[in-house]
Enzyme design. Structure first.
Site, PDB file in Angstrom:
ATOM      1  N   HIS A  82      -5.889  -0.571  -3.435  1.00  0.00           N
ATOM      2  CA  HIS A  82      -7.223  -0.400  -2.864  1.00  0.00           C
ATOM      3  C   HIS A  82      -7.174  -0.051  -1.388  1.00  0.00           C
ATOM      4  CE1 HIS A  82      -7.341  -4.240  -0.624  1.00  0.00           C
ATOM      5  NE2 HIS A  82      -6.666  -4.753  -1.635  1.00  0.00           N
ATOM      6  N   CYS A 112      -2.583  -7.951  -3.577  1.00  0.00           N
ATOM      7  CA  CYS A 112      -2.909  -6.554  -3.856  1.00  0.00           C
ATOM      8  C   CYS A 112      -2.215  -5.617  -2.869  1.00  0.00           C
ATOM      9  CB  CYS A 112      -4.420  -6.340  -3.792  1.00  0.00           C
ATOM     10  SG  CYS A 112      -5.333  -7.157  -5.122  1.00  0.00           S
TER      11      CYS A 112
END
Length: 205
Positions: A165, A181
């Site tokens: 992301h 992440c």
């Protein structure tokens, strides 16, 4: 004969040749770090001079047996490679999970989302109770932790909980700061989003 100019010229040629060993197709794509308006949101320009050169998006030589379209994440050196044909890859600088939050393995991109909603997982809420207000999700925006784009990683048909992301925190690229992440500059995740397909293989090592 004055050989100094010749030596200087040779030095320039040699430096250019050495630079070409790792980077292909010209200079780093600094122009794409300018401010951009997308879906009504105005992403600020990245102060690219403050981002180490190796973490700026660039095409590099990259030998792998993986097929073009594969994403390979090198969490040690903080690079993400999008495999291209002919021994090349688009390389992006990344931020990775801090100690205790690392993840590795092979997954697939099950979904792609523009300006996604962020929902903190319950373990994160337990660690940071102030995030409970977002249990139902934080709407998209410039302060959303998922940034401008998110790619959702699934393994065996199940959501791993991990994402590739964007992030507004450009200074975190090249560091281990996330909760697991893989984060990219917003302008970089937008570029990767346009290249990668749903179903693409992702290797995190």
């Amino acid at each position: 004969m004055n050989i100094k100019p010749l030596l200087m010229a040779f030095g320039v040629v040699a430096a250019t040749a050495l630079a070409g060993c790792s980077t292909i197709g010209g200079p780093v794509h600094t122009a794409s770090y300018a401010s951009v308006t997308d879906a009504g949101y105005k992403l600020p320009a990245i102060p690219v001079a403050k981002v180490p050169a190796q973490y700026r998006r660039q095409i590099v030589s990259y030998e792998t047996r993986e097929a073009p379209g594969t994403v390979i994440v090198d969490t040690t050196d903080k690079f993400l490679y999008f495999v291209m044909p002919d021994g090349k890859a688009m390389r992006y600088g990344i931020g990775v999970g801090k100690q205790g939050f690392e993840w590795s393995g092979t997954a697939r991109i099950a979904m792609k989302r523009e300006w996604p909603t962020w929902t903190p997982p319950e373990p994160m809420i337990r660690r940071r109770p102030e995030l409970a207000v977002y249990r139902g999700g934080m709407g998209p925006g410039l302060q959303n932790p998922l940034g401008a784009r998110a790619l959702y990683l699934y393994k065996g048909g199940r959501d791993t909980g991990y994402r590739l992301h964007g992030t507004p925190e450009w200074w975190s690229i090249g560091k281990a700061m996330s909760s697991g992440c893989i984060r990219l500059l917003n302008q970089d995740i937008m570029d990767l989003y346009n290249r990668v397909e749903v179903g693409a293989k992702v290797i995190v090592k």
